[in-house]
Design an enzyme around this catalytic site. Structure first.
Site, PDB file in Angstrom:
ATOM      1  N   LYS A  36      79.282  30.678  53.772  1.00 15.20           N
ATOM      2  CA  LYS A  36      79.203  32.094  54.173  1.00 15.20           C
ATOM      3  C   LYS A  36      77.996  32.743  53.492  1.00 15.20           C
ATOM      4  O   LYS A  36      77.414  32.163  52.564  1.00 15.20           O
ATOM      5  CB  LYS A  36      80.500  32.803  53.779  1.00 15.20           C
ATOM      6  CG  LYS A  36      80.719  32.837  52.273  1.00 15.20           C
ATOM      7  CD  LYS A  36      82.110  33.332  51.903  1.00 15.20           C
ATOM      8  CE  LYS A  36      82.237  33.422  50.395  1.00 15.20           C
ATOM      9  NZ  LYS A  36      83.616  33.639  49.970  1.00 15.20           N
ATOM     10  N   ARG A 134      94.109  41.420  49.289  1.00 15.01           N
ATOM     11  CA  ARG A 134      93.028  41.439  50.263  1.00 15.01           C
ATOM     12  C   ARG A 134      93.674  40.909  51.545  1.00 15.01           C
ATOM     13  O   ARG A 134      94.652  41.478  51.988  1.00 15.01           O
ATOM     14  CB  ARG A 134      91.882  40.547  49.738  1.00 15.01           C
ATOM     15  CG  ARG A 134      90.556  40.879  50.315  1.00 15.01           C
ATOM     16  CD  ARG A 134      89.415  40.183  49.577  1.00 15.01           C
ATOM     17  NE  ARG A 134      89.324  38.758  49.847  1.00 15.01           N
ATOM     18  CZ  ARG A 134      88.281  38.001  49.491  1.00 15.01           C
ATOM     19  NH1 ARG A 134      87.279  38.518  48.839  1.00 15.01           N
ATOM     20  NH2 ARG A 134      88.243  36.719  49.760  1.00 15.01           N
ATOM     21  N   TYR A 272      55.176  54.858  43.760  1.00 11.76           N
ATOM     22  CA  TYR A 272      55.889  56.088  44.152  1.00 11.76           C
ATOM     23  C   TYR A 272      56.522  56.763  42.951  1.00 11.76           C
ATOM     24  O   TYR A 272      57.127  56.108  42.094  1.00 11.76           O
ATOM     25  CB  TYR A 272      57.008  55.733  45.130  1.00 11.76           C
ATOM     26  CG  TYR A 272      56.542  55.294  46.496  1.00 11.76           C
ATOM     27  CD1 TYR A 272      55.636  56.050  47.230  1.00 11.76           C
ATOM     28  CD2 TYR A 272      57.048  54.126  47.060  1.00 11.76           C
ATOM     29  CE1 TYR A 272      55.236  55.647  48.493  1.00 11.76           C
ATOM     30  CE2 TYR A 272      56.657  53.717  48.324  1.00 11.76           C
ATOM     31  CZ  TYR A 272      55.753  54.482  49.041  1.00 11.76           C
ATOM     32  OH  TYR A 272      55.369  54.072  50.291  1.00 11.76           O
ATOM     33  N   MET A 320      59.537  49.217  49.683  1.00 10.42           N
ATOM     34  CA  MET A 320      60.273  48.503  50.734  1.00 10.42           C
ATOM     35  C   MET A 320      59.739  47.082  50.912  1.00 10.42           C
ATOM     36  O   MET A 320      60.523  46.127  51.026  1.00 10.42           O
ATOM     37  CB  MET A 320      60.145  49.263  52.061  1.00 10.42           C
ATOM     38  CG  MET A 320      61.014  48.715  53.160  1.00 10.42           C
ATOM     39  SD  MET A 320      60.757  49.570  54.727  1.00 10.42           S
ATOM     40  CE  MET A 320      61.416  51.185  54.372  1.00 10.42           C
TER      41      MET A 320
HETATM   42  C1  LIG Z   1      83.921  32.754  48.950  1.00 10.57           C
HETATM   43  C2  LIG Z   1      85.249  32.167  48.836  1.00 10.57           C
HETATM   44  C3  LIG Z   1      85.460  31.034  48.034  1.00 10.57           C
HETATM   45  C4  LIG Z   1      84.399  30.453  47.115  1.00 10.57           C
HETATM   46  O1  LIG Z   1      84.318  31.222  45.937  1.00 10.57           O
HETATM   47  P1  LIG Z   1      83.279  30.830  44.765  1.00 10.57           P
HETATM   48  O2  LIG Z   1      83.648  31.732  43.656  1.00 10.57           O
HETATM   49  O3  LIG Z   1      81.927  31.131  45.321  1.00 10.57           O
HETATM   50  O4  LIG Z   1      83.465  29.403  44.473  1.00 10.57           O
HETATM   51  C5  LIG Z   1      86.711  30.444  48.094  1.00 10.57           C
HETATM   52  N1  LIG Z   1      87.702  30.969  48.866  1.00 10.57           N
HETATM   53  C6  LIG Z   1      87.529  32.088  49.614  1.00 10.57           C
HETATM   54  C7  LIG Z   1      88.658  32.612  50.430  1.00 10.57           C
HETATM   55  C8  LIG Z   1      86.307  32.722  49.618  1.00 10.57           C
HETATM   56  O5  LIG Z   1      86.138  33.818  50.350  1.00 10.57           O
END
Ligand SMILES: *Cc1c(COP(=O)(O)O)cnc(C)c1O
Length: 379
Positions: A36, A134, A272, A320
């Site tokens: 991700k 969450r 700036y 920027m």
């Molecule tokens: C991002 C994520 C991980 C990985 O976490 P790290 O601390 O980067 O190892 C594991 N499980 C879920 C649900 C995540 O969103």
């Protein structure tokens, strides 16, 4: 053509990190690596390919567009979607052959419907709430939820998972251990209602390194696959426990080229808001990256970059698309010479952690914020 800014990723370091995690969990358990956030800034498609050839079993994405990019590049490995997928996108999720995290009944019903049309089974992983508040099904609703899922012909409960809330921010793991206890309770409830569940997973990087008891059948490693520590506290906890501390190899460097070198007389101001005044006759190098690229504005008058193995302090505000750095004390500075924003140059190193301390944030945010448009070069 010389690129003006680019990210270098070391395949070798990535492979060394993966190898350590594979040894840590052993051959029976699966290694899911999270890609991700553009693979934590490392480039989602390139990173996915490298991770898989280093022996990773599953890829974890947040959203469907990431899964789409991975599949479009011919990657067939299992993909687990960690984030919310809208009800209208569930059909595409199935077509992309992804596994989905579920915690809403609406998603179960819609998935069942779409899976029936496609004549397949939707593989779902039930997320259990154990203290992060969450995503997740509350344990009090779990029996009901599993019952519902089990009654749907085209749903297969492939996994059950949860996520730690407070494992890397502290050396006191009472909260994490309580979450682990709740997860074990949840597994017992779910399996007593719906039968055995093949994939149970809970551990992020910190948990994977700290507690074997969190490995279950798969771990979901993110930050540390890329050679970064989840936190100082995780490192300290490993030392404290006398556990074998893995050697993590940072894999990402961020570089740019000098766009101009100019003389600025003593007493002039830079940038700036005129926030910096030169105290001597100075040589200033202009570097064509800025906050748009992920060079946080909080680094104004605070950070340094590396040029010819030496530190060049940032002068004035981050713009920027441009920063100004002081090269008065550095020899041999040339137009289009290389500037290291993150990474090593000779004896000097700017880690993502040092960068994060300047920007008052964490390494996770630093690397994921490096603009996706900047080319990732695997070496
Ligand atoms: C991002 C994520 C991980 C990985 O976490 P790290 O601390 O980067 O190892 C594991 N499980 C879920 C649900 C995540 O969103």
């Amino acid at each position: 053509m010389n690129k003006l800014t680019w990210v270098e990723v070391s395949k070798n370091s990535l492979a060394k990190n993966i190898d350590q995690f594979k040894r840590m969990i052993g051959p029976e358990k699966k290694l899911c690596v999270c890609v991700k956030g553009n693979a934590y800034g490392h480039g989602v498609v390139e990173a996915s390919k490298e991770l898989l050839s280093a022996g990773v079993d599953w890829l974890g994405v947040n959203a469907l567009y990431e899964a789409r990019a991975i599949r479009q590049n011919g990657i067939k490995a299992p993909i687990y979607v960690l984030g919310y997928v809208g009800l209208d996108s569930l059909a595409e999720a199935l077509k992309l052959d992804t596994r989905l995290v579920v915690y809403n009944k609406e998603a179960l019903l819609r998935l069942n419907e779409e899976a029936e049309k496609l004549n397949l089974k939707a593989r779902v992983h039930i997320k259990v709430e154990t203290g992060n508040n969450r995503q997740g099904v509350n344990i009090s609703d779990l029996e009901n939820f599993v019952n519902e899922a089990s009654s749907l012909k085209n749903i297969f409960i492939e996994g059950i998972s949860s996520h730690f809330a407070n494992i890397e921010d502290t050396t006191d793991h009472t909260y994490a251990k309580n979450q682990l206890r709740l997860f074990e309770e949840a597994i017992a409830i779910a399996e007593s209602v719906g039968g055995p569940i093949p994939y149970k997973h809970f551990a992020n990087s910190a948990a994977t390194m700290l507690f074997n008891s969190t490995h279950f059948s798969m771990v979901r490693v993110g930050i540390s696959a890329y050679g970064m520590w989840p936190s100082k506290e995780t490192y300290a906890s490993l030392l404290q426990k006398g556990i074998n501390v893995p050697k993590l190899y940072p894999v990402l460097s961020w570089k740019a080229r000098i766009a101009q070198i100019k003389k600025v007389d003593s007493g002039e101001s830079i940038g700036y808001g005129c926030t910096y005044k030169t105290g001597r006759d100075s040589m200033i190098a202009i570097v064509p990256i800025g906050y748009y690229d992920g060079y946080d504005r909080k680094l104004s008058n605070k950070a340094y970059v590396l040029i010819n193995g030496q530190r060049a302090p940032v002068r004035g505000r981050i713009c920027m698309n441009i920063i100004m750095v002081d090269v008065t004390d550095i020899g041999g500075v040339e137009l289009e010479g290389t500037v290291t924003l993150i990474g090593k140059d000779a004896e000097e190193e700017i880690s993502a952690e040092l960068f994060a301390s300047w920007a008052d944030t964490i390494n996770y945010e630093v690397t994921t914020r490096i603009n996706e448009r900047i080319p990732r070069i695997y070496i």
